[in-house]
Enzyme design. Sequence first.
Site, PDB file in Angstrom:
ATOM      1  N   ASP A 152       5.892 -29.330  22.940  1.00 56.00           N
ATOM      2  CA  ASP A 152       5.839 -29.130  21.493  1.00 56.00           C
ATOM      3  C   ASP A 152       6.844 -30.012  20.766  1.00 56.00           C
ATOM      4  OD1 ASP A 152       7.985 -27.584  22.632  1.00 56.00           O
ATOM      5  OD2 ASP A 152       8.166 -26.517  20.723  1.00 56.00           O
ATOM      6  N   GLU A 172       9.294 -24.892  23.164  1.00 56.27           N
ATOM      7  CA  GLU A 172      10.749 -25.008  23.343  1.00 56.27           C
ATOM      8  C   GLU A 172      11.466 -24.982  22.004  1.00 56.27           C
ATOM      9  OE1 GLU A 172      14.663 -27.134  23.727  1.00 56.27           O
ATOM     10  OE2 GLU A 172      12.950 -27.648  22.475  1.00 56.27           O
TER      11      GLU A 172
HETATM   12 ZN   LIG Z   1      13.678 -31.219  23.107  1.00 56.42          ZN
END
Ligand SMILES: [Zn+2]
Length: 412
Positions: A80, A175
């Site tokens: 992401d 993340e």
């Molecule tokens: Zn990163």
Amino acid sequence: MKDVAERFLEYVKVDTQSQDDVENVPSTEKQRNLAEMLVKELKDMGAENVRLSDHCYVYATIPANTKKKLPSIGFVSHMDTSNALSGKDVKPRIIKNYDGGEIVLNEELNIRMNAEAYPVLTLSKGKDLIVTDGTTLLGADDKAGIAEIMTMAETLLAHPEIEHGTIQIGFTPDEEVGRGVDFFDVEGFGADFAYTIDGGELGEIEYENFNAAAGKVQIQGVSIHPGSAKNKMLNALLLAMEFQNMLPVNENPMYTDNYEGFYMLNALEGTVDSARAVYIIRDHDKGQFEDKKARFLKIGEYLNEKYGEGTFKVEVKDSYYNMKEKVEPHMHLIDNAKRAMEEVGVTPAVVPIRGGTDGARLSYMGLPCPNLCAGGNNFHGRYEYVPVQSLEKIVEILLKIVEIYATEDNLK
Ligand SMILES: [Zn+2]
């Protein structure tokens, strides 16, 4: 074989922005587009055990090609991109042989980048920089890491003469919204230890991060008409300010650096009747971290003595811990990464992280996992860039790490 830059340019074209405050993982369905692309590519190159979990985690294995008993090493990156700026319709451009001067990212919108504002650019003089058109982020965080791991994987699979143990690959969603390892299958992953490839400038090695907690202060005031408020009103907003004023002035992110910890007032809202303050508390040192949390609670107790029980409700909750404790028993992870860098002509720089990483949480889930450079800079914004030569060098570093772990004395 595709080269690492070519791969990177393909991945950044897929919009994988994650989203805050979403119950589900992945937080956005579009992350699956990149996940599926990677699954196909891994299968095509001959990786084994390639799988995509319901929560959009990609896992794959490159089996050992030797009878030696070698540790299983993992490499992890996230798919992401940050929600600080759009990652849709990224139009990357390569500036060949960067001359060290100003870069016009977008003539029409007058978006420029230069070394005065971003001194780190001077490190990239003479390199070929991949930049944005100034309207989106680039996504080097962390598609650079993905491109590097994929290129390493393809090189190993195409060159069976390179002796290696089992290599495990993991690509995670979300993340950037702090959910990256919520559904990481550490046991199924099967690595003895791993590296996240999610750092910045070429040469960075990170295995110390903050201990982190969230602090909440709920304040109950007494609201009454200001005309008859004398000795009766208790203004919750002023009490919130009093709480803040009792925290050490210098222990604030505005005034701290390196290993110094802090309290940060992150949100404050309220009325005369009630107020709520939200803090984050950070410190690399475990003892000082505990002291900071204790002081935070103590201030609440003191103010309750002053204004009456129940005026302040103070809560502290741990978020994550410094991975140092979990990595130090496996210092070969750091030593071998340093050695790999030196052997390919990169100067390693071990730096403390003023934040957390997915590796920190993985380390506490039983997978010791320091962080290595992915090569990019100016993450989460329109000035993000990555030199092609850094992408290439990091592939060399990863291959060198694999090679070092295939030698006999690898765990010393
Ligand atoms: Zn990163």
